[in-house]
Design an enzyme around this catalytic site. Structure first.
Site, PDB file in Angstrom:
ATOM      1  N   GLY A  76       0.822  -1.211   0.000  1.00  0.00           N
ATOM      2  CA  GLY A  76       0.000   0.000   0.000  1.00  0.00           C
ATOM      3  C   GLY A  76       0.855   1.260   0.000  1.00  0.00           C
ATOM      4  O   GLY A  76       0.532   2.258  -0.658  1.00  0.00           O
ATOM      5  N   THR A  77       1.949   1.209   0.721  1.00  0.00           N
ATOM      6  CA  THR A  77       2.817   2.389   0.819  1.00  0.00           C
ATOM      7  C   THR A  77       3.376   2.754  -0.555  1.00  0.00           C
ATOM      8  O   THR A  77       3.385   3.939  -0.942  1.00  0.00           O
ATOM      9  CB  THR A  77       3.974   2.104   1.806  1.00  0.00           C
ATOM     10  N   GLN A 186      -7.702   0.157   3.894  1.00  0.00           N
ATOM     11  CA  GLN A 186      -8.574  -0.438   4.927  1.00  0.00           C
ATOM     12  C   GLN A 186      -9.991  -0.677   4.422  1.00  0.00           C
ATOM     13  O   GLN A 186     -10.757  -1.400   5.063  1.00  0.00           O
ATOM     14  CB  GLN A 186      -8.637   0.468   6.172  1.00  0.00           C
ATOM     15  N   GLY A 207      -2.589  -6.121  -0.135  1.00  0.00           N
ATOM     16  CA  GLY A 207      -3.061  -7.497  -0.001  1.00  0.00           C
ATOM     17  C   GLY A 207      -3.212  -7.977   1.429  1.00  0.00           C
ATOM     18  O   GLY A 207      -4.176  -8.665   1.760  1.00  0.00           O
ATOM     19  N   HIS A 208      -2.262  -7.577   2.301  1.00  0.00           N
ATOM     20  CA  HIS A 208      -2.253  -8.221   3.624  1.00  0.00           C
ATOM     21  C   HIS A 208      -3.372  -7.733   4.537  1.00  0.00           C
ATOM     22  O   HIS A 208      -3.520  -8.226   5.651  1.00  0.00           O
ATOM     23  CB  HIS A 208      -0.874  -8.102   4.288  1.00  0.00           C
ATOM     24  N   CYS A 332       2.229   1.545  13.414  1.00  0.00           N
ATOM     25  CA  CYS A 332       3.377   2.429  13.214  1.00  0.00           C
ATOM     26  C   CYS A 332       3.541   3.395  14.379  1.00  0.00           C
ATOM     27  O   CYS A 332       4.643   3.832  14.661  1.00  0.00           O
ATOM     28  CB  CYS A 332       3.215   3.223  11.926  1.00  0.00           C
TER      29      CYS A 332
HETATM   30  N1  PLP Z   1      -2.685   2.961   4.319  1.00  0.00           N
HETATM   31  C1  PLP Z   1      -3.420   2.527   5.350  1.00  0.00           C
HETATM   32  C2  PLP Z   1      -4.729   3.190   5.642  1.00  0.00           C
HETATM   33  C3  PLP Z   1      -2.974   1.468   6.146  1.00  0.00           C
HETATM   34  O1  PLP Z   1      -3.702   1.051   7.178  1.00  0.00           O
HETATM   35  C4  PLP Z   1      -1.726   0.876   5.835  1.00  0.00           C
HETATM   36  C5  PLP Z   1      -1.182  -0.211   6.683  1.00  0.00           C
HETATM   37  O2  PLP Z   1      -1.435  -0.264   7.883  1.00  0.00           O
HETATM   38  C6  PLP Z   1      -1.010   1.348   4.720  1.00  0.00           C
HETATM   39  C7  PLP Z   1      -1.511   2.391   3.989  1.00  0.00           C
HETATM   40  C8  PLP Z   1       0.298   0.758   4.346  1.00  0.00           C
HETATM   41  O3  PLP Z   1       0.122  -0.464   3.683  1.00  0.00           O
HETATM   42  P1  PLP Z   1       1.360  -1.480   3.496  1.00  0.00           P
HETATM   43  O4  PLP Z   1       1.613  -2.056   4.847  1.00  0.00           O
HETATM   44  O5  PLP Z   1       0.890  -2.489   2.513  1.00  0.00           O
HETATM   45  O6  PLP Z   1       2.485  -0.672   2.983  1.00  0.00           O
END
Ligand code: PLP
Length: 397
Positions: A76-77, A186, A207-208, A332
């Site tokens: 996601g990041t 989410q 995905g996770h 985080c």
């Molecule tokens: N955006 C949101 C709203 C999230 O909750 C998260 C992960 O907790 C992310 C982005 C980041 O996703 P990833 O862990 O796949 O990088």
């Protein structure tokens, strides 16, 4: 390694989810026999390429997109960074970004560093939220300007589950010719999403969070939206993201999206009912406890509750002794004793923000688990309060 997963009560699904057994089964051939490169000319690779194509179609179907609008990423990041950086580069004469004060660090930190990353000075508007975590659309409308390159607003908040009206916000952005990105990490799999009926340009998914493995994400890019890749390299993803595809994870994500489509109903009925039972039970049993976030404009699986005059970290440690997994703030922010930026933006009082716990359920939770948590947590809080120098019995009245 035996990590004891059969003994735990896992209520931390906004941090990460269990990989569905059906997803593991779908992935296994691509970690063993079917190891061809999907870009290869030979049949051995070509058959793997066809499975990537199928997975792309399943993912697109879950969010009402076209398969060509899906770009595979690592998480996601990466999707968030790709969308925002692309927006800034395709709109080089605009130097304003609109976002919110409650974004995940994937968007928040990128915006904080955008000047350094682009070599240009930017203006960032971070929209405030109301006490229940919702946004004020009038403030949003007023924030949009001729200089706004891109809006980045999450679909649902990871800490409170509060849902933002991103479809309406994207429509308003489009009227002004402004690109719109949503971090839907989410939201996907928990609430219905149909991008065909929206004006959203970019959407991030991970995905996770929906029972696929870690290390796979997608970025949706609407057909016709100008796009500049973040990772340059080979011709994979039609030149939009270099790097050999993570085939097993892609196939797993495809399967997870198929399952999510089928389980959405259960997510919104049985999981919601379990969440509500847990929430109402805790609020009734524990004095000076309160819900953080709007009661109904919320994901069906998430409940963020503050227990005043106790530390969230202490509650988590005691829950851990009973094998109950939840979270204080996002993964985080836990690890630091600062209250979460989301709860601070909502104006949650200091004594309550410190004692907040996020419970996030999934289809794998049971009523017996909820009953056990309801029996256990009120005692934990009572015991911790007895030790607290800030707690007086009259607080309970
Ligand atoms: N955006 C949101 C709203 C999230 O909750 C998260 C992960 O907790 C992310 C982005 C980041 O996703 P990833 O862990 O796949 O990088």
């Amino acid at each position: 390694m035996d990590c004891g997963s059969d003994k735990i009560i896992y209520m931390d699904n906004n941090a990460t989810t269990r990989v569905a057994p059906e997803v593991v089964d779908a992935m296994l051939p691509f970690l063993t026999d079917c190891y061809g490169n999907p870009s290869s000319m030979h049949r051995f690779g070509g058959q793997v390429g066809r499975e990537v194509t199928k997975a792309r179609a399943s993912i697109a179907a879950l969010i009402g997109a076209e398969p060509e609008e899906i770009i595979f990423t690592s998480c996601g990041t990466e999707s968030d960074s790709t969308a925002i950086m692309s927006g800034m580069q395709t709109e080089p004469d605009k130097r304003h970004i609109v976002t919110t004060r409650v974004e995940h660090p994937a968007v928040k930190t990128l915006c904080e560093n955008i000047d350094h990353l682009t070599g240009h000075k930017h203006r960032i508007t971070r929209l405030p939220v109301n006490n229940d975590g919702t946004l004020d659309l009038d403030l949003y409308r007023d924030a949009l300007s001729d200089d706004t390159a891109i809006v980045s607003v999450m679909w649902a908040n990871n800490e409170t589950g509060v849902i933002f009206p991103v479809e309406e916000m994207a429509r308003l952005a489009k009227e002004r010719g402004i690109l719109f990105h949503t971090d839907a990490v989410q939201a996907v799999g928990k609430i219905p999403i149909n991008l065909k009926e929206s004006q959203i340009d970019f959407l991030s998914l991970s995905g996770h969070k929906l029972h696929a493995p870690k290390g796979i994400g997608i970025l949706y890019v609407r057909k016709g939206t100008p796009f500049i890749p973040f990772l340059n390299g080979g011709h994979q993803e039609h030149g939009r993201r270099g790097g050999t595809e993570n085939v097993a994870a892609i196939v797993g994500l495809g399967k997870a999206c198929e399952l999510a489509g089928k389980m959405m109903e259960e997510e919104n009925s049985r999981v919601r009912a379990l969440r509500d039972k847990l929430e109402q039970g805790l609020l009734a049993a524990v004095p000076r406890s309160m819900l953080n976030g709007h009661k109904s404009e919320r994901l069906p699986n998430t409940s963020n509750i503050s227990f005043e005059f106790v530390e969230g970290e202490a509650i988590l440690l005691h829950m851990d002794r009973f094998n109950i997994c939840a979270s204080s703030g996002s993964a985080c922010t836990s690890g630091s004793l600062e209250p979460s930026h989301v709860l601070r933006a909502m104006g949650v009082p200091f004594t309550a923000a410190h004692g907040s716990i996020r419970f996030s359920l999934s289809v794998y939770n049971t009523e017996e688990e909820v009953d056990f948590v309801l029996k256990t947590i009120p005692n934990i809080i009572a015991n911790l309060r007895e030790l607290s120098p800030f707690w007086y019995p009259e607080h309970a009245k």
